[in-house]
Scaffold this motif. Sequence first.
Motif, PDB file in Angstrom:
ATOM      1  N   ARG A 132       0.854  -1.188   0.000  1.00 36.04           N
ATOM      2  CA  ARG A 132       0.000   0.000   0.000  1.00 36.04           C
ATOM      3  C   ARG A 132       0.890   1.237   0.000  1.00 36.04           C
ATOM      4  NH1 ARG A 132      -3.952  -1.289   4.984  1.00 36.04           N
ATOM      5  NH2 ARG A 132      -4.551   0.884   4.743  1.00 36.04           N
ATOM      6  N   PRO A 133       0.499   2.295  -0.724  1.00 31.91           N
ATOM      7  CA  PRO A 133       1.311   3.513  -0.721  1.00 31.91           C
ATOM      8  C   PRO A 133       1.495   4.086   0.691  1.00 31.91           C
ATOM      9  CG  PRO A 133      -0.258   3.582  -2.514  1.00 31.91           C
ATOM     10  CD  PRO A 133      -0.603   2.377  -1.678  1.00 31.91           C
ATOM     11  N   SER A 134       0.455   3.998   1.512  1.00 26.76           N
ATOM     12  CA  SER A 134       0.532   4.438   2.910  1.00 26.76           C
ATOM     13  C   SER A 134      -0.627   3.811   3.673  1.00 26.76           C
ATOM     14  CB  SER A 134       0.460   5.967   3.021  1.00 26.76           C
ATOM     15  OG  SER A 134      -0.866   6.405   2.778  1.00 26.76           O
ATOM     16  N   ARG A 135      -0.582   3.909   4.961  1.00 19.77           N
ATOM     17  CA  ARG A 135      -1.646   3.353   5.805  1.00 19.77           C
ATOM     18  C   ARG A 135      -2.990   4.036   5.528  1.00 19.77           C
ATOM     19  NH1 ARG A 135      -2.001  -0.951   9.332  1.00 19.77           N
ATOM     20  NH2 ARG A 135      -3.002  -0.372  11.250  1.00 19.77           N
ATOM     21  N   GLN A 136      -2.946   5.267   5.009  1.00 19.08           N
ATOM     22  CA  GLN A 136      -4.167   6.007   4.732  1.00 19.08           C
ATOM     23  C   GLN A 136      -4.857   5.531   3.451  1.00 19.08           C
ATOM     24  OE1 GLN A 136      -1.206   7.626   5.783  1.00 19.08           O
ATOM     25  NE2 GLN A 136      -2.140   7.457   7.801  1.00 19.08           N
ATOM     26  N   HIS A 137      -4.155   4.804   2.611  1.00 18.66           N
ATOM     27  CA  HIS A 137      -4.745   4.284   1.378  1.00 18.66           C
ATOM     28  C   HIS A 137      -5.608   3.061   1.688  1.00 18.66           C
ATOM     29  CE1 HIS A 137      -1.786   6.885  -0.526  1.00 18.66           C
ATOM     30  NE2 HIS A 137      -2.508   6.760  -1.634  1.00 18.66           N
ATOM     31  N   PRO A 138      -6.625   2.811   0.882  1.00 20.95           N
ATOM     32  CA  PRO A 138      -7.504   1.658   1.116  1.00 20.95           C
ATOM     33  C   PRO A 138      -6.725   0.339   1.093  1.00 20.95           C
ATOM     34  CG  PRO A 138      -8.296   2.998  -0.735  1.00 20.95           C
ATOM     35  CD  PRO A 138      -6.985   3.559  -0.303  1.00 20.95           C
ATOM     36  N   PRO A 139      -7.195  -0.659   1.848  1.00 21.10           N
ATOM     37  CA  PRO A 139      -6.509  -1.953   1.879  1.00 21.10           C
ATOM     38  C   PRO A 139      -6.334  -2.564   0.502  1.00 21.10           C
ATOM     39  CG  PRO A 139      -8.231  -1.882   3.552  1.00 21.10           C
ATOM     40  CD  PRO A 139      -8.358  -0.632   2.746  1.00 21.10           C
ATOM     41  N   GLY A 140      -7.274  -2.344  -0.416  1.00 22.74           N
ATOM     42  CA  GLY A 140      -7.190  -2.914  -1.752  1.00 22.74           C
ATOM     43  C   GLY A 140      -6.009  -2.409  -2.564  1.00 22.74           C
ATOM     44  N   ASP A 141      -5.434  -1.263  -2.167  1.00 20.46           N
ATOM     45  CA  ASP A 141      -4.267  -0.746  -2.890  1.00 20.46           C
ATOM     46  C   ASP A 141      -3.060  -1.668  -2.770  1.00 20.46           C
ATOM     47  OD1 ASP A 141      -5.681   1.364  -3.857  1.00 20.46           O
ATOM     48  OD2 ASP A 141      -4.583   2.911  -2.762  1.00 20.46           O
ATOM     49  N   LEU A 142      -3.087  -2.564  -1.789  1.00 19.98           N
ATOM     50  CA  LEU A 142      -2.025  -3.566  -1.651  1.00 19.98           C
ATOM     51  C   LEU A 142      -1.928  -4.415  -2.925  1.00 19.98           C
ATOM     52  CD1 LEU A 142      -0.004  -5.070   0.277  1.00 19.98           C
ATOM     53  CD2 LEU A 142      -1.938  -6.491   0.934  1.00 19.98           C
ATOM     54  N   TYR A 143      -3.054  -4.603  -3.601  1.00 18.47           N
ATOM     55  CA  TYR A 143      -3.115  -5.456  -4.789  1.00 18.47           C
ATOM     56  C   TYR A 143      -2.989  -4.669  -6.096  1.00 18.47           C
ATOM     57  CZ  TYR A 143      -4.928  -8.336  -1.077  1.00 18.47           C
ATOM     58  OH  TYR A 143      -5.072  -8.991   0.114  1.00 18.47           O
ATOM     59  N   ARG A 144      -2.685  -3.376  -5.995  1.00 20.86           N
ATOM     60  CA  ARG A 144      -2.614  -2.528  -7.186  1.00 20.86           C
ATOM     61  C   ARG A 144      -1.233  -1.919  -7.401  1.00 20.86           C
ATOM     62  NH1 ARG A 144      -6.901  -1.084  -9.654  1.00 20.86           N
ATOM     63  NH2 ARG A 144      -6.089   0.961 -10.225  1.00 20.86           N
ATOM     64  N   ASN A 145      -0.322  -2.114  -6.468  1.00 16.64           N
ATOM     65  CA  ASN A 145       0.972  -1.443  -6.530  1.00 16.64           C
ATOM     66  C   ASN A 145       2.111  -2.407  -6.237  1.00 16.64           C
ATOM     67  OD1 ASN A 145       0.099   1.551  -6.606  1.00 16.64           O
ATOM     68  ND2 ASN A 145      -1.082   0.697  -4.906  1.00 16.64           N
ATOM     69  N   ILE A 146       3.002  -2.606  -7.207  1.00 18.03           N
ATOM     70  CA  ILE A 146       4.218  -3.363  -6.966  1.00 18.03           C
ATOM     71  C   ILE A 146       5.354  -2.354  -6.867  1.00 18.03           C
ATOM     72  CG2 ILE A 146       5.867  -5.040  -7.887  1.00 18.03           C
ATOM     73  CD1 ILE A 146       3.470  -6.454  -9.200  1.00 18.03           C
ATOM     74  N   TYR A 147       6.045  -2.398  -5.741  1.00 20.32           N
ATOM     75  CA  TYR A 147       7.155  -1.484  -5.464  1.00 20.32           C
ATOM     76  C   TYR A 147       8.482  -2.230  -5.503  1.00 20.32           C
ATOM     77  CZ  TYR A 147       4.052   2.194  -3.684  1.00 20.32           C
ATOM     78  OH  TYR A 147       3.101   3.181  -3.553  1.00 20.32           O
ATOM     79  N   GLU A 148       9.546  -1.473  -5.710  1.00 26.42           N
ATOM     80  CA  GLU A 148      10.911  -1.978  -5.575  1.00 26.42           C
ATOM     81  C   GLU A 148      11.421  -1.573  -4.192  1.00 26.42           C
ATOM     82  OE1 GLU A 148      15.371  -1.414  -7.463  1.00 26.42           O
ATOM     83  OE2 GLU A 148      13.749  -0.107  -8.123  1.00 26.42           O
ATOM     84  N   PHE A 149      12.129  -2.485  -3.552  1.00 28.56           N
ATOM     85  CA  PHE A 149      12.723  -2.242  -2.241  1.00 28.56           C
ATOM     86  C   PHE A 149      14.214  -2.546  -2.335  1.00 28.56           C
ATOM     87  CE2 PHE A 149       8.345  -3.237  -1.606  1.00 28.56           C
ATOM     88  CZ  PHE A 149       7.928  -2.640  -0.430  1.00 28.56           C
ATOM     89  N   THR A 150      15.021  -1.875  -1.519  1.00 29.93           N
ATOM     90  CA  THR A 150      16.455  -2.179  -1.446  1.00 29.93           C
ATOM     91  C   THR A 150      16.856  -2.334   0.017  1.00 29.93           C
ATOM     92  OG1 THR A 150      17.004   0.177  -1.475  1.00 29.93           O
ATOM     93  CG2 THR A 150      17.044  -0.992  -3.597  1.00 29.93           C
ATOM     94  N   SER A 151      17.917  -3.128   0.225  1.00 29.36           N
ATOM     95  CA  SER A 151      18.389  -3.402   1.583  1.00 29.36           C
ATOM     96  C   SER A 151      19.863  -3.777   1.543  1.00 29.36           C
ATOM     97  CB  SER A 151      17.588  -4.558   2.189  1.00 29.36           C
ATOM     98  OG  SER A 151      18.091  -4.935   3.453  1.00 29.36           O
ATOM     99  N   THR A 152      20.575  -3.486   2.615  1.00 29.99           N
ATOM    100  CA  THR A 152      21.963  -3.920   2.741  1.00 29.99           C
ATOM    101  C   THR A 152      22.080  -5.244   3.488  1.00 29.99           C
ATOM    102  OG1 THR A 152      22.253  -2.638   4.770  1.00 29.99           O
ATOM    103  CG2 THR A 152      22.842  -1.552   2.689  1.00 29.99           C
ATOM    104  N   VAL A 191       6.689   0.476  -9.242  1.00 34.51           N
ATOM    105  CA  VAL A 191       7.314   0.153 -10.526  1.00 34.51           C
ATOM    106  C   VAL A 191       6.289  -0.429 -11.487  1.00 34.51           C
ATOM    107  CG1 VAL A 191       9.624  -0.161  -9.580  1.00 34.51           C
ATOM    108  CG2 VAL A 191       8.104  -2.137  -9.763  1.00 34.51           C
ATOM    109  N   LEU A 192       5.152  -0.894 -10.953  1.00 36.39           N
ATOM    110  CA  LEU A 192       4.127  -1.486 -11.790  1.00 36.39           C
ATOM    111  C   LEU A 192       2.762  -1.285 -11.148  1.00 36.39           C
ATOM    112  CD1 LEU A 192       4.280  -3.066 -14.459  1.00 36.39           C
ATOM    113  CD2 LEU A 192       4.230  -5.154 -13.116  1.00 36.39           C
ATOM    114  N   GLN A 193       1.788  -0.892 -11.975  1.00 39.27           N
ATOM    115  CA  GLN A 193       0.393  -0.735 -11.561  1.00 39.27           C
ATOM    116  C   GLN A 193      -0.494  -1.283 -12.670  1.00 39.27           C
ATOM    117  OE1 GLN A 193       0.635   3.614 -10.775  1.00 39.27           O
ATOM    118  NE2 GLN A 193      -0.155   3.070  -8.750  1.00 39.27           N
ATOM    119  N   PRO A 194      -1.769  -1.555 -12.370  1.00 41.27           N
ATOM    120  CA  PRO A 194      -2.651  -2.093 -13.397  1.00 41.27           C
ATOM    121  C   PRO A 194      -2.806  -1.136 -14.579  1.00 41.27           C
ATOM    122  CG  PRO A 194      -3.711  -2.167 -11.239  1.00 41.27           C
ATOM    123  CD  PRO A 194      -2.451  -1.387 -11.092  1.00 41.27           C
ATOM    124  N   THR A 195      -2.858  -1.711 -15.779  1.00 43.11           N
ATOM    125  CA  THR A 195      -3.129  -0.941 -16.992  1.00 43.11           C
ATOM    126  C   THR A 195      -4.083  -1.749 -17.860  1.00 43.11           C
ATOM    127  OG1 THR A 195      -1.250  -1.909 -18.168  1.00 43.11           O
ATOM    128  CG2 THR A 195      -0.848   0.169 -17.012  1.00 43.11           C
TER     129      THR A 195
END
Length: 180
Positions: A102-122, A134-138
Motif C-alpha cells: 500500500r502507498p501508505s496506511r491512509q490508502h484503502p486496503p485494496g491498494d495492496l493489490y494494485r501497486n508493486i514497489y521496488e525495495f532495497t536493503s543492505t 514500478v508497476l500498476q494495473p493498466t
Amino acid sequence: WREHADNPILTGDDLPWGSNFQTPFVLFDEQERIYKMWFVSVTEIERDEAGSMTEMTQALGYATSSDGIDWRIHPEPIFESGRSPSVIKESPGRYRMWMGSRPSRQHPPGDLYRNIYEFTSTDGVQWERSDQPVLQPTGRANSTVYPFVLQENDTYYMWYGCHLDGGTFEIFCATSRDGT
C-alpha cells in the motif's frame, strides 16, 4: 517431489506476531550458506457490524534456516505493508525486492493489490521502498499481484498476475534493464 515427513514445517502458531504464513519466498544465500525466507502475515483485521472485513493489514516477515526445515523467525515484522515478496541478492550487502504494498496506511486496503514497489536493503532485514510503484494495473487489469523477478545478464524479467473483469486471472510479463 516428496513431501517432508514433518509437514507443516511452520504454522501460524510459530509466529511471534501475525496470524499465518502467506506468499513465502526462500533464497539460499551462497556467501552466508544459509536459507533466508521473506513471507507475509496478517497483523490486523477490522470488521464491520455485519462481520465483513473492512481493513486487513499484511506485513513482511523474515526467517533464517541452516537446513530449510528448522526456521528462526525474526521477532517482529520488517516492513509494515506487503504481499508476495520476490528477492534477489545482487552482491554482498545489496538486496533487491519487488512486492505488492500500500502507498501508505491512509490508502484503502485494496491498494495492496494494485501497486508493486521496488525495495532495497543492505542486510535483507531493513528495507527502503521506492517512492513510486514500478508497476500498476493498466488496460484490462484491475490488479498487479504476485511478482516474481529473475535477472538474466542485463535484463530483469518480472512475471506477475492480474485480475481482469469477470473474475479472470492471467499471468503477465514485464522486462527492465535496471529492475526499476
